[in-house]
Write a protein that holds these residues in place. Structure first.
Motif, short mmCIF file in Angstrom:
data_model
loop_
_atom_site.label_atom_id
_atom_site.label_comp_id
_atom_site.label_asym_id
_atom_site.label_seq_id
_atom_site.Cartn_x
_atom_site.Cartn_y
_atom_site.Cartn_z
N MET A 124 0.67 -1.18 -0.01
CA MET A 124 0.03 0.04 0.05
C MET A 124 0.95 1.31 0.01
O MET A 124 0.66 2.21 -0.48
N ALA A 125 2.02 1.14 0.72
CA ALA A 125 2.87 2.35 0.76
C ALA A 125 3.52 2.48 -0.52
O ALA A 125 3.60 3.65 -1.03
N CYS A 126 3.74 1.51 -1.38
CA CYS A 126 4.24 1.60 -2.79
C CYS A 126 3.17 2.04 -3.51
O CYS A 126 3.74 3.16 -4.42
N GLY A 127 2.06 1.69 -3.56
CA GLY A 127 1.02 2.17 -4.27
C GLY A 127 0.71 3.72 -4.03
O GLY A 127 0.26 4.38 -5.08
N ALA A 128 1.01 4.25 -2.93
CA ALA A 128 1.05 5.69 -2.75
C ALA A 128 2.20 6.43 -2.97
O ALA A 128 1.99 7.51 -2.87
N GLY A 129 3.11 5.92 -3.55
CA GLY A 129 4.22 6.57 -3.95
C GLY A 129 5.32 6.70 -2.62
O GLY A 129 6.21 7.55 -2.93
N MET A 130 5.04 5.97 -1.47
CA MET A 130 6.10 6.29 -0.47
C MET A 130 7.18 5.37 -0.71
O MET A 130 7.25 4.24 0.11
N TYR A 131 8.05 5.53 -1.37
CA TYR A 131 9.22 4.83 -1.99
C TYR A 131 10.20 4.43 -0.80
O TYR A 131 10.61 3.24 -0.41
N ILE A 132 10.64 5.44 -0.15
CA ILE A 132 11.61 5.45 0.90
C ILE A 132 11.32 4.55 2.19
O ILE A 132 11.70 3.48 2.66
N VAL A 133 9.85 4.79 2.48
CA VAL A 133 9.05 4.07 3.67
C VAL A 133 8.80 2.59 3.20
O VAL A 133 9.18 1.63 4.00
N SER A 134 8.45 2.38 1.84
CA SER A 134 8.32 0.90 1.66
C SER A 134 9.56 0.04 1.69
O SER A 134 9.58 -1.01 1.97
N VAL A 135 10.49 0.70 0.95
CA VAL A 135 12.00 -0.03 0.88
C VAL A 135 12.49 -0.19 2.24
O VAL A 135 13.03 -1.38 2.55
N SER A 136 12.47 0.53 3.16
CA SER A 136 13.02 0.73 4.54
C SER A 136 12.10 -0.14 5.31
O SER A 136 12.74 -0.98 6.20
N GLY A 137 10.70 -0.45 5.07
CA GLY A 137 10.01 -1.31 5.94
C GLY A 137 10.50 -2.67 5.54
O GLY A 137 10.59 -3.60 6.37
N THR A 138 10.80 -3.04 4.24
CA THR A 138 10.93 -4.24 3.64
C THR A 138 12.45 -4.89 4.41
O THR A 138 12.61 -5.96 4.85
#
Length: 233
Positions: A124-138
């Motif tokens: 969902m973060a990726c879909g919203a364009g939150m790239y740094i958040v999604s990659v960091s969360g992974t």
């Protein structure tokens, strides 16, 4: 010939106003979410968990896809699209609940269910364009799982054994002394076909819990039937 020209005109009219750039950005978000979910799934598959690479890839990709759809509907319907993204959380909750099961006083699949839920959030973060958040969360999920499965953490982890033996007060004291326990967490007595009393007991050993020592204990005691590990020791 005229029908061909008319078809061409209608075809170009169909693509009129089509935002290629936005579509490609959405596609990138969906693919990235799938890749991040796949990376999490690699770690789960390596540990032979209930859900692996395919499941996590699909969860990440689908969550991003629903989020993108939600954003698009929100542009058209003035914010109503947020309901689509909200339902993703509910759907993933049902999926995670199906992985969790309880067997012999031991809970299985809880971590995997939580990671699937987290993979959905990353999608969902990726879909919203939150790239740094999604990659960091992974990265945080993968690194944390690797750390928790290192020797220092596993050494102090919970150890549970299902011990089956033929009942006698003398052997019960031997068992408690060998594993360094004071009580049984579950104690079930049944009568076998030949009239013997069989005990199924769940214990948490404080000592001699390694596989080689357990094997030696079984071989040196005729009253022992089997010892099953309920968790990785």
């Amino acid at each position: 010939m005229n029908w061909l020209l008319a078809f061409a005109d209608n075809g170009f009219n169909f693509f009129e106003g089509f935002d290629w750039r936005t579509e490609l950005v959405y596609l990138f978000r969906i693919v990235l979410a799938g890749i991040l979910g796949f990376l999490i799934g690699v770690e789960r598959s390596h540990r032979q968990k209930e859900a692996g690479m395919g499941t996590h890839f699909t969860v990440g990709l689908a969550s991003a896809l629903f989020t993108v759809i939600s954003l698009k509907i929100g542009e058209i319907a003035n914010g109503d699209g947020a309901r689509v993204a909200a339902q993703v959380v509910t759907g993933i909750g049902f999926l995670g609940a199906g992985i969790i099961f309880f067997r012999r006083e031991n809970l299985h699949g809880l971590t995997t269910a939580a990671i699937i839920w987290s993979t959905s959030a990353i999608g969902m973060a990726c879909g919203a364009g939150m790239y740094i958040v999604s990659v960091s969360g992974t990265a945080l999920i993968i690194v944390l799982q690797l750390i928790l499965h290192t020797a220092p953490f596993k050494r102090h982890g919970q150890r549970l054994l299902l011990v089956r033996f033929y009942h006698s007060d003398e052997f019960q004291k031997t068992l408690q002394l060998y594993f360094g326990i004071t009580q049984f967490h579950r104690y079930k007595v049944t009568r076998t076909a030949d009239g013997k009393l069989q005990v199924d007991a769940v214990i948490r050993p404080n000592q001699n819990y390694h596989a080689e020592k357990i094997n030696n204990f079984i071989e040196n005691n005729d009253a022992m039937i089997s010892i099953e590990r309920l968790e990785d020791l």
